[in-house]
Design a protein around this motif. Structure first.
Motif, PDB file in Angstrom:
ATOM      1  N   TYR A  58       0.867  -1.178   0.000  1.00 24.33           N
ATOM      2  CA  TYR A  58       0.000   0.000   0.000  1.00 24.33           C
ATOM      3  C   TYR A  58       0.904   1.227   0.000  1.00 24.33           C
ATOM      4  O   TYR A  58       1.798   1.333   0.840  1.00 24.33           O
ATOM      5  CB  TYR A  58      -0.911  -0.001   1.241  1.00 24.33           C
ATOM      6  N   PHE A  59       0.674   2.157  -0.924  1.00 22.61           N
ATOM      7  CA  PHE A  59       1.579   3.278  -1.137  1.00 22.61           C
ATOM      8  C   PHE A  59       0.968   4.584  -0.644  1.00 22.61           C
ATOM      9  O   PHE A  59      -0.258   4.758  -0.662  1.00 22.61           O
ATOM     10  CB  PHE A  59       1.923   3.389  -2.625  1.00 22.61           C
ATOM     11  N   SER A  60       1.829   5.525  -0.234  1.00 24.73           N
ATOM     12  CA  SER A  60       1.378   6.795   0.318  1.00 24.73           C
ATOM     13  C   SER A  60       0.795   7.719  -0.747  1.00 24.73           C
ATOM     14  O   SER A  60       0.159   8.705  -0.421  1.00 24.73           O
ATOM     15  CB  SER A  60       2.531   7.505   1.046  1.00 24.73           C
ATOM     16  N   GLU A  61       1.031   7.425  -2.004  1.00 25.90           N
ATOM     17  CA  GLU A  61       0.445   8.218  -3.082  1.00 25.90           C
ATOM     18  C   GLU A  61       0.259   7.364  -4.324  1.00 25.90           C
ATOM     19  O   GLU A  61       0.817   6.272  -4.436  1.00 25.90           O
ATOM     20  CB  GLU A  61       1.304   9.442  -3.394  1.00 25.90           C
ATOM     21  N   GLU A  62      -0.529   7.880  -5.251  1.00 26.27           N
ATOM     22  CA  GLU A  62      -0.808   7.170  -6.493  1.00 26.27           C
ATOM     23  C   GLU A  62       0.462   7.060  -7.320  1.00 26.27           C
ATOM     24  O   GLU A  62       1.233   8.013  -7.433  1.00 26.27           O
ATOM     25  CB  GLU A  62      -1.881   7.936  -7.268  1.00 26.27           C
ATOM     26  N   SER A  78       2.539  -4.492 -15.418  1.00 23.85           N
ATOM     27  CA  SER A  78       2.574  -3.060 -15.128  1.00 23.85           C
ATOM     28  C   SER A  78       1.211  -2.628 -14.614  1.00 23.85           C
ATOM     29  O   SER A  78       0.188  -3.114 -15.090  1.00 23.85           O
ATOM     30  CB  SER A  78       2.893  -2.261 -16.394  1.00 23.85           C
ATOM     31  N   LEU A  79       1.232  -1.726 -13.658  1.00 25.55           N
ATOM     32  CA  LEU A  79       0.005  -1.143 -13.121  1.00 25.55           C
ATOM     33  C   LEU A  79       0.133   0.368 -13.199  1.00 25.55           C
ATOM     34  O   LEU A  79       1.200   0.913 -12.925  1.00 25.55           O
ATOM     35  CB  LEU A  79      -0.206  -1.572 -11.672  1.00 25.55           C
ATOM     36  N   SER A  80      -0.956   1.043 -13.553  1.00 25.29           N
ATOM     37  CA  SER A  80      -0.937   2.500 -13.666  1.00 25.29           C
ATOM     38  C   SER A  80      -1.893   3.127 -12.681  1.00 25.29           C
ATOM     39  O   SER A  80      -3.008   2.632 -12.490  1.00 25.29           O
ATOM     40  CB  SER A  80      -1.346   2.928 -15.077  1.00 25.29           C
ATOM     41  N   LYS A  81      -1.438   4.217 -12.058  1.00 23.06           N
ATOM     42  CA  LYS A  81      -2.262   5.038 -11.179  1.00 23.06           C
ATOM     43  C   LYS A  81      -2.946   4.210 -10.097  1.00 23.06           C
ATOM     44  O   LYS A  81      -4.164   4.180  -9.988  1.00 23.06           O
ATOM     45  CB  LYS A  81      -3.280   5.828 -12.000  1.00 23.06           C
ATOM     46  N   VAL A  82      -2.125   3.522  -9.293  1.00 28.72           N
ATOM     47  CA  VAL A  82      -2.648   2.713  -8.198  1.00 28.72           C
ATOM     48  C   VAL A  82      -2.063   3.197  -6.878  1.00 28.72           C
ATOM     49  O   VAL A  82      -0.990   3.796  -6.845  1.00 28.72           O
ATOM     50  CB  VAL A  82      -2.326   1.213  -8.392  1.00 28.72           C
ATOM     51  N   LYS A  83      -2.801   2.948  -5.787  1.00 29.20           N
ATOM     52  CA  LYS A  83      -2.283   3.227  -4.437  1.00 29.20           C
ATOM     53  C   LYS A  83      -1.989   1.927  -3.699  1.00 29.20           C
ATOM     54  O   LYS A  83      -1.495   1.956  -2.580  1.00 29.20           O
ATOM     55  CB  LYS A  83      -3.261   4.077  -3.643  1.00 29.20           C
ATOM     56  N   SER A  84      -2.318   0.793  -4.342  1.00 25.92           N
ATOM     57  CA  SER A  84      -2.003  -0.500  -3.736  1.00 25.92           C
ATOM     58  C   SER A  84      -1.755  -1.522  -4.837  1.00 25.92           C
ATOM     59  O   SER A  84      -2.168  -1.335  -5.980  1.00 25.92           O
ATOM     60  CB  SER A  84      -3.143  -0.978  -2.829  1.00 25.92           C
ATOM     61  N   VAL A  85      -1.070  -2.586  -4.467  1.00 27.34           N
ATOM     62  CA  VAL A  85      -0.828  -3.695  -5.383  1.00 27.34           C
ATOM     63  C   VAL A  85      -1.001  -4.984  -4.597  1.00 27.34           C
ATOM     64  O   VAL A  85      -0.612  -5.079  -3.435  1.00 27.34           O
ATOM     65  CB  VAL A  85       0.577  -3.614  -6.040  1.00 27.34           C
ATOM     66  N   ASP A  86      -1.646  -5.958  -5.205  1.00 32.39           N
ATOM     67  CA  ASP A  86      -1.803  -7.295  -4.631  1.00 32.39           C
ATOM     68  C   ASP A  86      -1.887  -8.239  -5.824  1.00 32.39           C
ATOM     69  O   ASP A  86      -2.966  -8.668  -6.218  1.00 32.39           O
ATOM     70  CB  ASP A  86      -3.042  -7.380  -3.752  1.00 32.39           C
ATOM     71  N   SER A  87      -0.728  -8.527  -6.423  1.00 31.45           N
ATOM     72  CA  SER A  87      -0.683  -9.297  -7.658  1.00 31.45           C
ATOM     73  C   SER A  87       0.113 -10.568  -7.458  1.00 31.45           C
ATOM     74  O   SER A  87       1.081 -10.600  -6.695  1.00 31.45           O
ATOM     75  CB  SER A  87      -0.037  -8.476  -8.780  1.00 31.45           C
ATOM     76  N   HIS A 106       3.260  10.905 -10.604  1.00 28.98           N
ATOM     77  CA  HIS A 106       3.045  12.107 -11.406  1.00 28.98           C
ATOM     78  C   HIS A 106       3.236  13.343 -10.547  1.00 28.98           C
ATOM     79  O   HIS A 106       3.027  14.460 -10.994  1.00 28.98           O
ATOM     80  CB  HIS A 106       1.667  12.054 -12.057  1.00 28.98           C
ATOM     81  N   ASN A 107       3.643  13.122  -9.310  1.00 27.32           N
ATOM     82  CA  ASN A 107       3.909  14.202  -8.371  1.00 27.32           C
ATOM     83  C   ASN A 107       5.311  14.744  -8.675  1.00 27.32           C
ATOM     84  O   ASN A 107       6.247  13.979  -8.892  1.00 27.32           O
ATOM     85  CB  ASN A 107       3.844  13.630  -6.950  1.00 27.32           C
ATOM     86  N   THR A 108       5.465  16.040  -8.693  1.00 31.27           N
ATOM     87  CA  THR A 108       6.768  16.629  -9.046  1.00 31.27           C
ATOM     88  C   THR A 108       7.718  16.705  -7.855  1.00 31.27           C
ATOM     89  O   THR A 108       8.879  17.029  -8.033  1.00 31.27           O
ATOM     90  CB  THR A 108       6.587  18.041  -9.628  1.00 31.27           C
ATOM     91  N   SER A 109       7.230  16.409  -6.650  1.00 32.39           N
ATOM     92  CA  SER A 109       8.138  16.462  -5.497  1.00 32.39           C
ATOM     93  C   SER A 109       9.050  15.237  -5.519  1.00 32.39           C
ATOM     94  O   SER A 109       8.718  14.205  -6.097  1.00 32.39           O
ATOM     95  CB  SER A 109       7.356  16.515  -4.192  1.00 32.39           C
ATOM     96  N   TYR A 110      10.196  15.361  -4.899  1.00 33.05           N
ATOM     97  CA  TYR A 110      11.150  14.260  -4.892  1.00 33.05           C
ATOM     98  C   TYR A 110      11.178  13.537  -3.555  1.00 33.05           C
ATOM     99  O   TYR A 110      12.128  12.849  -3.245  1.00 33.05           O
ATOM    100  CB  TYR A 110      12.553  14.783  -5.252  1.00 33.05           C
ATOM    101  N   LYS A 111      10.121  13.696  -2.763  1.00 35.68           N
ATOM    102  CA  LYS A 111      10.102  12.995  -1.482  1.00 35.68           C
ATOM    103  C   LYS A 111       9.894  11.491  -1.721  1.00 35.68           C
ATOM    104  O   LYS A 111       9.352  11.071  -2.741  1.00 35.68           O
ATOM    105  CB  LYS A 111       9.018  13.555  -0.576  1.00 35.68           C
ATOM    106  N   ASP A 112      10.354  10.710  -0.763  1.00 37.50           N
ATOM    107  CA  ASP A 112      10.197   9.268  -0.868  1.00 37.50           C
ATOM    108  C   ASP A 112       8.731   8.878  -0.743  1.00 37.50           C
ATOM    109  O   ASP A 112       7.951   9.537  -0.065  1.00 37.50           O
ATOM    110  CB  ASP A 112      11.002   8.558   0.229  1.00 37.50           C
TER     111      ASP A 112
END
Length: 133
Positions: A58-62, A78-87, A106-112
């Motif tokens: 589960y990811f903090s952003e898309e 490949s998965l696009s525009k997801v906030k979680s993966v369960d594959s 697609h966020n321009t910030s470089y935070k982790d």
């Protein structure tokens, strides 16, 4: 009589807790007794055969995510525009392949990108083929 000795099944379970945009996630293997190893953020394949591959998190952003096994080849998925993966899937992998994944946002910030429950499991399903250690 002594039962025949079989080599241990090739398998590994790694965890990841953060990812960089445009790069991969930092993967670690908490169990040092795994039969497979992590090298350069990739799981090294030593034996030819069919492998079960499970990727969860589960990811903090898309984000967009691709799972690879060999440079220059199309990703396993490949998965696009997801906030979680369960594959989960099965792929034929060979000696010298490396299982790894990349994420992009697609966020321009470089935070982790923070990850909860990030887990990648790779298990050889067809032992007995060519192996090199």
């Amino acid at each position: 009589t002594v039962p025949p000795q079989y080599p241990p099944i090739q398998s590994i379970k790694v965890q990841f807790t953060k990812c960089g945009n445009g790069t991969g996630c930092i993967i670690t293997s908490p169990n040092k007794d795994e039969t497979m190893k992590v090298q350069d953020n990739s799981i090294i394949i030593n034996c030819d055969g069919f492998y079960l591959i499970s990727l969860k998190g589960y990811f903090s952003e898309e984000l967009s995510l691709s799972l690879y096994y060999r440079k220059g080849r199309k990703p396993l998925f490949s998965l696009s525009k997801v906030k979680s993966v369960d594959s989960i899937g099965v792929a034929h992998l060979a000696f010298k392949d490396k299982v790894y994944f990349n994420v992009t946002t697609h966020n321009t910030s470089y935070k982790d990108i923070q990850v909860n429950g990030g887990e990648l499991i790779v298990i050889l399903q067809t032992p007995g083929g060519f192996c090199a250690y």
